[in-house]
Motif scaffolding. Structure first.
Motif, short mmCIF file in Angstrom:
data_model
loop_
_atom_site.label_atom_id
_atom_site.label_comp_id
_atom_site.label_asym_id
_atom_site.label_seq_id
_atom_site.Cartn_x
_atom_site.Cartn_y
_atom_site.Cartn_z
N ASN A 34 36.83 35.98 47.16
CA ASN A 34 37.73 36.85 46.40
C ASN A 34 37.97 38.14 47.16
O ASN A 34 37.02 38.86 47.49
CB ASN A 34 37.12 37.16 45.02
CG ASN A 34 38.08 37.88 44.12
OD1 ASN A 34 38.51 38.99 44.41
ND2 ASN A 34 38.41 37.27 42.99
N PRO A 35 39.25 38.45 47.49
CA PRO A 35 39.53 39.64 48.31
C PRO A 35 39.23 40.96 47.61
O PRO A 35 39.14 41.99 48.26
CB PRO A 35 41.02 39.51 48.63
CG PRO A 35 41.57 38.66 47.53
CD PRO A 35 40.48 37.71 47.16
N TYR A 36 39.05 40.91 46.28
CA TYR A 36 38.81 42.15 45.54
C TYR A 36 37.33 42.34 45.21
O TYR A 36 36.84 43.48 45.19
CB TYR A 36 39.62 42.15 44.24
CG TYR A 36 41.08 41.91 44.48
CD1 TYR A 36 41.89 42.90 45.06
CD2 TYR A 36 41.69 40.69 44.18
CE1 TYR A 36 43.23 42.68 45.31
CE2 TYR A 36 43.03 40.47 44.42
CZ TYR A 36 43.80 41.47 44.99
OH TYR A 36 45.13 41.23 45.24
N THR A 37 36.61 41.23 44.97
CA THR A 37 35.20 41.34 44.58
C THR A 37 34.24 40.90 45.69
O THR A 37 33.05 41.22 45.63
CB THR A 37 34.91 40.47 43.35
OG1 THR A 37 35.08 39.08 43.69
CG2 THR A 37 35.87 40.83 42.21
N ASN A 180 51.23 46.65 39.02
CA ASN A 180 51.85 46.58 40.35
C ASN A 180 53.37 46.52 40.26
O ASN A 180 54.07 47.05 41.12
CB ASN A 180 51.32 45.37 41.11
CG ASN A 180 49.88 45.55 41.54
OD1 ASN A 180 49.37 46.67 41.56
ND2 ASN A 180 49.21 44.46 41.86
#
Length: 286
Positions: A34-37, A180
């Protein structure tokens, strides 16, 4: 409508029955961090016979300002990997992930774009498979390589100019989350925030239920009809970098609506300072 849905989405029970019947099915797991977590989706378990692939390595090219954060993969590289995975044109390819089909949808779109005729997504992914009490394994799959030939361009695509034109001549959906889409101030040197003029907010997470499977066809139909998507007007989808947009293209395909995707999406759009950006909750500036 169930027949339309099952052409792109399979329940765990449907996939299990297909495999038990001896149908030619190739199951592909789409793993990711996961790129955020930073959380790894792979737990060491997989559906028996599933082939391991990586969402952010196998289904995209390296990021670039000109092409966006997740450009489409080089077709020769994808073909080489598809051969190593043993993909064959005669087989039904079923892809799954562990998170609401977000990365599986990207894999579905890319494999269809590359010319594979029958690609479907396991609805609800690995959690749904486990919840159904179906078997899992730690054993890695031994694959017999294939000699498949791939070619690009088998899905509807938009470039930046095409996306802007479709926003005025048809329906352009923005699959990002609402903050966004609305945009706002950014630190100096950071990409602008907001949306393409005339684009309509349609967050991809709305496509799924709390359990992670795609919501039922009547609900999807009503949801998109309210946004002007009724099956007659041309439709396109973009997001931040071509992941959530693929999810919405898949959701629309499940109700019989074909939509184009803008692969470069917002990450490519804002690279050119001459491209217009609208801020706020409305499709056009007010």
């Amino acid at each position: 409508m169930d027949d339309i849905r099952s052409k792109v989405l399979l329940t765990p029970q449907q996939l299990d029955r297909m495999r038990a019947s001896g149908a030619d099915v190739t199951v592909t797991a789409v793993h990711s961090i996961n790129p955020y977590t930073g959380q790894q989706s792979y737990t060491g378990q997989r559906i028996p016979g599933a082939i391991d692939t990586q969402a952010y390595d196998d289904y995209q090219s390296p990021a670039s300002p000109e092409r966006g954060q997740r450009p489409l993969p080089d077709i020769d590289n994808l073909q080489r990997k598809a051969r190593l995975w043993g993909l064959r044109r005669e087989s039904t390819i079923v892809v799954y992930d562990a998170d609401r089909s977000m990365t599986a949808a990207r894999a579905w779109w890319v494999l269809k774009w590359a010319g594979l005729p029958d690609v479907r997504v396991l609805d609800g992914g690995f959690p749904a498979w486990c919840a159904a009490g179906l078997p899992t394994t730690e054993e890695e799959t031994v694959v017999e390589p294939s000699n498949i030939t791939l070619s690009p361009g088998h899905m509807l695509e938009l470039d930046a100019d095409g996306a802007l034109l479709l926003a005025t001549k048809g329906v352009l959906l923005d699959a990002r989350i609402r903050p966004n889409y609305i945009g706002g101030p950014v630190p100096e040197g950071q990409p602008r925030r907001g949306h393409i003029p005339h684009a309509i907010s349609a967050p991809a997470p709305d496509n799924v239920t709390d359990y992670g499977n795609f919501t039922d066809a009547p609900t999807l139909t009503e949801m998109y009809k309210a946004l002007g998507v009724e099956g007659q007007t041309p439709v396109g989808v973009y997001c931040g970098a071509g992941m959530s947009a693929a999810h919405t293209v898949l959701a629309l395909a499940s109700i019989g609506i074909e939509a184009a995707m803008y692969p470069g999406s917002w990450s490519q759009w804002v690279f050119d300072p001459s491209r217009p950006v609208v801020m706020g909750a409305h499709p056009t500036a007010r």
